[in-house]
Design a protein around this motif. Sequence first.
Motif, PDB file in Angstrom:
ATOM      1  N   PRO A  35       0.836  -1.205   0.000  1.00 10.97           N
ATOM      2  CA  PRO A  35       0.000   0.000   0.000  1.00 10.97           C
ATOM      3  C   PRO A  35       0.866   1.250   0.000  1.00 10.97           C
ATOM      4  O   PRO A  35       1.987   1.250   0.522  1.00 10.97           O
ATOM      5  CB  PRO A  35      -0.799  -0.124   1.297  1.00 10.97           C
ATOM      6  CG  PRO A  35       0.026  -1.001   2.173  1.00 10.97           C
ATOM      7  CD  PRO A  35       0.747  -1.945   1.260  1.00 10.97           C
ATOM      8  N   ILE A  36       0.345   2.311  -0.602  1.00  9.24           N
ATOM      9  CA  ILE A  36       1.091   3.560  -0.734  1.00  9.24           C
ATOM     10  C   ILE A  36       0.274   4.679  -0.103  1.00  9.24           C
ATOM     11  O   ILE A  36      -0.863   4.929  -0.518  1.00  9.24           O
ATOM     12  CB  ILE A  36       1.383   3.868  -2.209  1.00  9.24           C
ATOM     13  CG1 ILE A  36       2.152   2.706  -2.845  1.00  9.24           C
ATOM     14  CG2 ILE A  36       2.166   5.167  -2.346  1.00  9.24           C
ATOM     15  CD1 ILE A  36       2.197   2.755  -4.359  1.00  9.24           C
ATOM     16  N   PHE A  37       0.846   5.324   0.889  1.00  5.10           N
ATOM     17  CA  PHE A  37       0.166   6.402   1.590  1.00  5.10           C
ATOM     18  C   PHE A  37       0.852   7.725   1.226  1.00  5.10           C
ATOM     19  O   PHE A  37       1.943   8.015   1.694  1.00  5.10           O
ATOM     20  CB  PHE A  37       0.224   6.186   3.106  1.00  5.10           C
ATOM     21  CG  PHE A  37      -0.313   4.847   3.558  1.00  5.10           C
ATOM     22  CD1 PHE A  37      -1.394   4.267   2.919  1.00  5.10           C
ATOM     23  CD2 PHE A  37       0.267   4.178   4.626  1.00  5.10           C
ATOM     24  CE1 PHE A  37      -1.897   3.032   3.331  1.00  5.10           C
ATOM     25  CE2 PHE A  37      -0.223   2.950   5.047  1.00  5.10           C
ATOM     26  CZ  PHE A  37      -1.305   2.370   4.392  1.00  5.10           C
ATOM     27  N   HIS A  38       0.198   8.495   0.360  1.00  2.00           N
ATOM     28  CA  HIS A  38       0.701   9.826   0.028  1.00  2.00           C
ATOM     29  C   HIS A  38       0.211  10.800   1.101  1.00  2.00           C
ATOM     30  O   HIS A  38      -0.955  10.747   1.507  1.00  2.00           O
ATOM     31  CB  HIS A  38       0.181  10.283  -1.334  1.00  2.00           C
ATOM     32  CG  HIS A  38       0.413   9.300  -2.445  1.00  2.00           C
ATOM     33  ND1 HIS A  38       1.622   9.167  -3.078  1.00  2.00           N
ATOM     34  CD2 HIS A  38      -0.422   8.395  -3.028  1.00  2.00           C
ATOM     35  CE1 HIS A  38       1.526   8.242  -4.014  1.00  2.00           C
ATOM     36  NE2 HIS A  38       0.298   7.751  -4.007  1.00  2.00           N
ATOM     37  N   VAL A  39       1.071  11.702   1.510  1.00  2.00           N
ATOM     38  CA  VAL A  39       0.660  12.633   2.556  1.00  2.00           C
ATOM     39  C   VAL A  39       1.355  13.972   2.361  1.00  2.00           C
ATOM     40  O   VAL A  39       2.530  14.030   1.988  1.00  2.00           O
ATOM     41  CB  VAL A  39       0.947  12.052   3.965  1.00  2.00           C
ATOM     42  CG1 VAL A  39       2.432  11.761   4.149  1.00  2.00           C
ATOM     43  CG2 VAL A  39       0.443  12.970   5.064  1.00  2.00           C
ATOM     44  N   ASN A  40       0.615  15.037   2.590  1.00  2.00           N
ATOM     45  CA  ASN A  40       1.140  16.388   2.521  1.00  2.00           C
ATOM     46  C   ASN A  40       2.064  16.610   3.714  1.00  2.00           C
ATOM     47  O   ASN A  40       1.635  16.601   4.863  1.00  2.00           O
ATOM     48  CB  ASN A  40      -0.021  17.389   2.533  1.00  2.00           C
ATOM     49  CG  ASN A  40       0.425  18.815   2.288  1.00  2.00           C
ATOM     50  OD1 ASN A  40       1.485  19.237   2.741  1.00  2.00           O
ATOM     51  ND2 ASN A  40      -0.408  19.577   1.596  1.00  2.00           N
ATOM     52  N   ALA A  41       3.340  16.806   3.441  1.00  2.00           N
ATOM     53  CA  ALA A  41       4.322  16.913   4.523  1.00  2.00           C
ATOM     54  C   ALA A  41       4.173  18.196   5.322  1.00  2.00           C
ATOM     55  O   ALA A  41       4.790  18.328   6.389  1.00  2.00           O
ATOM     56  CB  ALA A  41       5.740  16.820   3.957  1.00  2.00           C
ATOM     57  N   ASP A  42       3.381  19.141   4.844  1.00  2.00           N
ATOM     58  CA  ASP A  42       3.119  20.355   5.618  1.00  2.00           C
ATOM     59  C   ASP A  42       1.944  20.185   6.573  1.00  2.00           C
ATOM     60  O   ASP A  42       1.517  21.158   7.201  1.00  2.00           O
ATOM     61  CB  ASP A  42       2.855  21.537   4.677  1.00  2.00           C
ATOM     62  CG  ASP A  42       4.128  22.341   4.406  1.00  2.00           C
ATOM     63  OD1 ASP A  42       5.223  21.803   4.671  1.00  2.00           O
ATOM     64  OD2 ASP A  42       4.029  23.479   3.929  1.00  2.00           O
ATOM     65  N   ASP A  43       1.411  18.968   6.683  1.00  2.00           N
ATOM     66  CA  ASP A  43       0.374  18.644   7.669  1.00  2.00           C
ATOM     67  C   ASP A  43       0.957  17.611   8.620  1.00  2.00           C
ATOM     68  O   ASP A  43       0.809  16.409   8.427  1.00  2.00           O
ATOM     69  CB  ASP A  43      -0.864  18.091   6.966  1.00  2.00           C
ATOM     70  CG  ASP A  43      -2.037  17.874   7.932  1.00  2.00           C
ATOM     71  OD1 ASP A  43      -1.793  17.854   9.163  1.00  2.00           O
ATOM     72  OD2 ASP A  43      -3.172  17.717   7.455  1.00  2.00           O
ATOM     73  N   PRO A  44       1.672  18.049   9.662  1.00  2.00           N
ATOM     74  CA  PRO A  44       2.382  17.108  10.532  1.00  2.00           C
ATOM     75  C   PRO A  44       1.484  16.063  11.171  1.00  2.00           C
ATOM     76  O   PRO A  44       1.914  14.921  11.376  1.00  2.00           O
ATOM     77  CB  PRO A  44       3.019  18.022  11.594  1.00  2.00           C
ATOM     78  CG  PRO A  44       3.118  19.355  10.942  1.00  2.00           C
ATOM     79  CD  PRO A  44       1.917  19.457  10.054  1.00  2.00           C
ATOM     80  N   GLU A  45       0.251  16.423  11.497  1.00  2.00           N
ATOM     81  CA  GLU A  45      -0.635  15.445  12.124  1.00  2.00           C
ATOM     82  C   GLU A  45      -1.034  14.355  11.141  1.00  2.00           C
ATOM     83  O   GLU A  45      -1.131  13.178  11.510  1.00  2.00           O
ATOM     84  CB  GLU A  45      -1.862  16.146  12.706  1.00  2.00           C
ATOM     85  CG  GLU A  45      -1.534  17.016  13.911  1.00  2.00           C
ATOM     86  CD  GLU A  45      -2.766  17.628  14.552  1.00  2.00           C
ATOM     87  OE1 GLU A  45      -3.892  17.263  14.163  1.00  2.00           O
ATOM     88  OE2 GLU A  45      -2.589  18.488  15.445  1.00  2.00           O
ATOM     89  N   ALA A  46      -1.263  14.723   9.893  1.00  2.00           N
ATOM     90  CA  ALA A  46      -1.550  13.718   8.871  1.00  2.00           C
ATOM     91  C   ALA A  46      -0.339  12.809   8.683  1.00  2.00           C
ATOM     92  O   ALA A  46      -0.474  11.586   8.533  1.00  2.00           O
ATOM     93  CB  ALA A  46      -1.931  14.390   7.559  1.00  2.00           C
ATOM     94  N   VAL A  47       0.859  13.395   8.698  1.00  5.86           N
ATOM     95  CA  VAL A  47       2.081  12.602   8.580  1.00  5.86           C
ATOM     96  C   VAL A  47       2.187  11.623   9.741  1.00  5.86           C
ATOM     97  O   VAL A  47       2.494  10.433   9.555  1.00  5.86           O
ATOM     98  CB  VAL A  47       3.315  13.520   8.537  1.00  5.86           C
ATOM     99  CG1 VAL A  47       4.608  12.710   8.648  1.00  5.86           C
ATOM    100  CG2 VAL A  47       3.317  14.348   7.260  1.00  5.86           C
TER     101      VAL A  47
END
Length: 1026
Positions: A474-486
């Motif tokens: 699985p591949i989880f793309h995440v906006n690195a400017d959203d630390p909580e999402a990271v």
Amino acid sequence: MHRLRTTVAILWPITVNQRAQGQSQARRFAAGGPLSTSEPMRNYTASLSAEPFLNGTSCNYVEEMYNAWLENPRSVHKSWDIFFRNANFGAPPGAAYQSPPPLVAPAPGFVDDQLMGGAQPNLEKLVEDHLAVQSLIRAYQVRGHHVAKLDPLGIKAGIDPGPPPSDIITTNDKLAFYGLDESDLGKVFRLPTTTFIGGSESALSLHQIIHRLEMAYCQSIGVEFMFINDLEQCQWIRQKFESPGVMQFTFEEKRTLLARMVRSTRFEEFLQRKWSSEKRFGLEGCESLIPALKTIIDKSSMNGVDSIIMGMPHRGRLNVLANVIRKELDQIFCQFDSKLEAADEGSGDVKYHLGMWHRRINRVTDRNITLSLMANPSHLEAVDPVVQGKTKAEQFYCGDTEGKRVMSILLHGDAAFAGQGVVYETFHLSNLPSYTTHGTIHVVVNNQIGFTTDPRMARSSSYPTDVAKVVNAPIFHVNADDPEAVMYVCNVAAEWRATFHKDVVVDLVCYRRNGHNEMDEPMFTQPLMYKQIKQQKGVLQKYADRLIEEGVVSRQEYEEDIANYDKICEEAHARSKDEKILHIKHWLDSPWPGFFNLDGQPKTMSSPSTGLPEEELRHIGNIASSVPLEDFTIHGGLSRILKGRAAMVDQRVCDWALGEYMAFGSLLKEGTHIRLSGQDVERGTFSHRHHVLHDQNVDKRTCIPMNHIAPNQAPYTVCNSSLSEYGVLGFELGFAMASPNALVLWEAQFGDFHNTAQCIIDQFISPGQTKWVRQNGIVLLLPHGMEGMGPEHSSARPERFLQMCNDDPDTFPIFSAEEFAVRQLYDCNWIIVSCSTPANYFHVLRRQILQPFRKPLIVLTPKSLLRHPEAKSSYDDMLPGTHFQRVIPDSGPVSEKPEEVKRIVFCTGKVYYELTRERRNRGMDYTVAITRIEQLSPFPFDQVKVETDRYPNADLVWCQEEHKNQGFYDYVKPRLRTTVNSTRPVWYAGRGPAAAPATGNKAAHLVELKRFLDTALNLDAFTGPS
């Protein structure tokens, strides 16, 4: 069970009013506002005659019936089923109700027009709309990541550049794709079992469904997983990302995250202030990598992992060393001082290539954890298989058969992850029985650029991570400017690995605030991107402002955290100024406790005999010629091979395969683990080894006799590899790093196939010790020999290995006679041998373990000699007191009157047998001596000098079957001249220069062979200077 807020809210759909309600909600949806399902649809001005039974206690009864129908439509009477279906699709109560079927069957030919005309169309519409909603849900699961808000710059430079998918509801008009319109937004639909957006509810209105899907798949996280062919794994991922309210963090977790962001950001800012003109390949633009890694480590530690091996490129390495591995800051800072001298041997390496090993307490779990960051070269992704091999070795040595205690984390850059083939090779090892590490967490620092190359020029795939799909990761793309999402994504990644023991990819979509390095100007090639970057507010500042607004921390607390870390850095910087010497060994990534003295030196400089008692040789030979398991049927041809081995045991001789068996078996009995890997190594490319026997009657039943040598022996691992050289050789190199007490061998199918693994050889094996003070005892078995098989199956390219040897061709080493051989071995960067006898091959394999240090060993193994009748050794050459012979002198008639010898021919490998045959045919046994140099590097100056002094009147000739610009000549000639102090010329006999290693024509091959043999043995062939 689905809980109605009121039954009336669902069952009072007066058509005109309902349409007005749906249009109102659709307008809010189009405007981006929240879609509420709590607003009742009831028209309070309607007459009671429109709902004669929705009054008083009957309302409770209807609600119970409706709840039961939602759970199972068949649990209620058919009339209620029809009523609820019609009411759910907007029919007013009068039209929704249908009379129940009569008790008495209708007369023949009579059809109930009311029932057929009323219920059937609604039922069809119900099915169509539910199917449409299911398709819509699946569309978000499959393609929602395409519209997720992943790029912190908002330009999607490095993300899928295509238009938004037509089946994702980005605007209301796209509902028509499913046969729906705005009026359907208020309708309630039962949710399929393949989604978790309902939480505890089993039905939602359409606008709620869309809203929750958007929250799950189209915000700061984009999830790619629907290509996975395992339903349980897909359901697991859906639950992690679709369940309402999953991304909720406590104040304490947010404060910890902020503190980690402070350290990550301020570390880079400190380096920039102090050394603004130094290359450091900083992390600016992806500061959330540090809390991402620490989250993975924390979660993995909770799940029982106590050792993590990491590999990464140069970007962000110093930050990872400081804030993840916990390398002392002053040790990092002193690397910037160009005046410090290195105290260790070797060249060392630049600071952003160095590794580290550290054992510490994990503060979150209060458990010990060992972290190892592997040193690596600038060749991006080359370290990937090395990390996997070391991880596999540590799992093996601690009995971790499921990967629950030892795991690996690999960091990648976006351009390299997509562009380097070794990434694909490494992924393909992930599920192979002898190579799996039971799941790796891959973290891609996706700064949307490769040096100066835009993603559209750097890859053909939508994402740099698409290669991971080949193993269903699985591949989880995440906006690195959203630390909580990271943080959330990294928690899920660690849980995935602990649950399924499979690879997973976290794609941190970020940016690179500076150029490729701090001295580089990125505006030359990416002007618009860097205009945006210059305006971009730092992620730390954005997150701090958010937490201050939420009341999680105060402005004063935040500023105190910054001041405290800045003080730590300043104090470490002051201490670093006291350092006068750089110690490379302080950066060792793979220590071997107890193997060396405390100062890192060998405990002894003597090499014991590598011979064995005859009874042990016989015992191992008997194992090699038998089948230890009962009722095990082997191939008839193999039976003949085993009988041949048994005959050799009786005759006290061994061929090449049996000599290898003797070496392996004896080391296993002594407690040394042996791992032999490569393409077709179980049988052997040339069908000579047969270390794995296959039952001819039972599928997949095998037997490895080598594991039946002795009751308490070490295990023997022999494994056919995937058709990969780069990845597999890197893997075996990593395996050999973990412990000095194992013999790890990689065999090429043919010797020249090593050139696809040249990066591992050039960047790790040859210079590894001098760059990183890291010894390694890996063995490369490279089949070599001119057999008339054509250019690609002939030469193992020994010239390439010899050219990288670090011994000086113009200097005769000055060592005592007793220590000459071992001192040479200790000083060299690797050992290169070309054995001509099974006994010497036996000895060199045993010496590799019995010597007091570790060096890579390159063995040019034979092909035709595997079955050559003269290429056999007596047990007498393998008994106690015998050693590896670096040089095998001529013990024939020439030794009787050496002063009458006219020529001494030096050679190595298979050509010796061709020379002796030709010498015999010419009757020159008394005039030409043939001496074999078995160890090419380090060059045996001392023993070669003995031979040249023995024949003072002899010409010196180097004979090889390789072409003149290849093989050994350019390496051997200057060293022979140094040996004789340039008092005699060194002549050449062999094939002439050529671009290809060998001819593809058998007749031409034989002509060349005859020609150079004639030159070697023609005493009148050479005149004038050499």
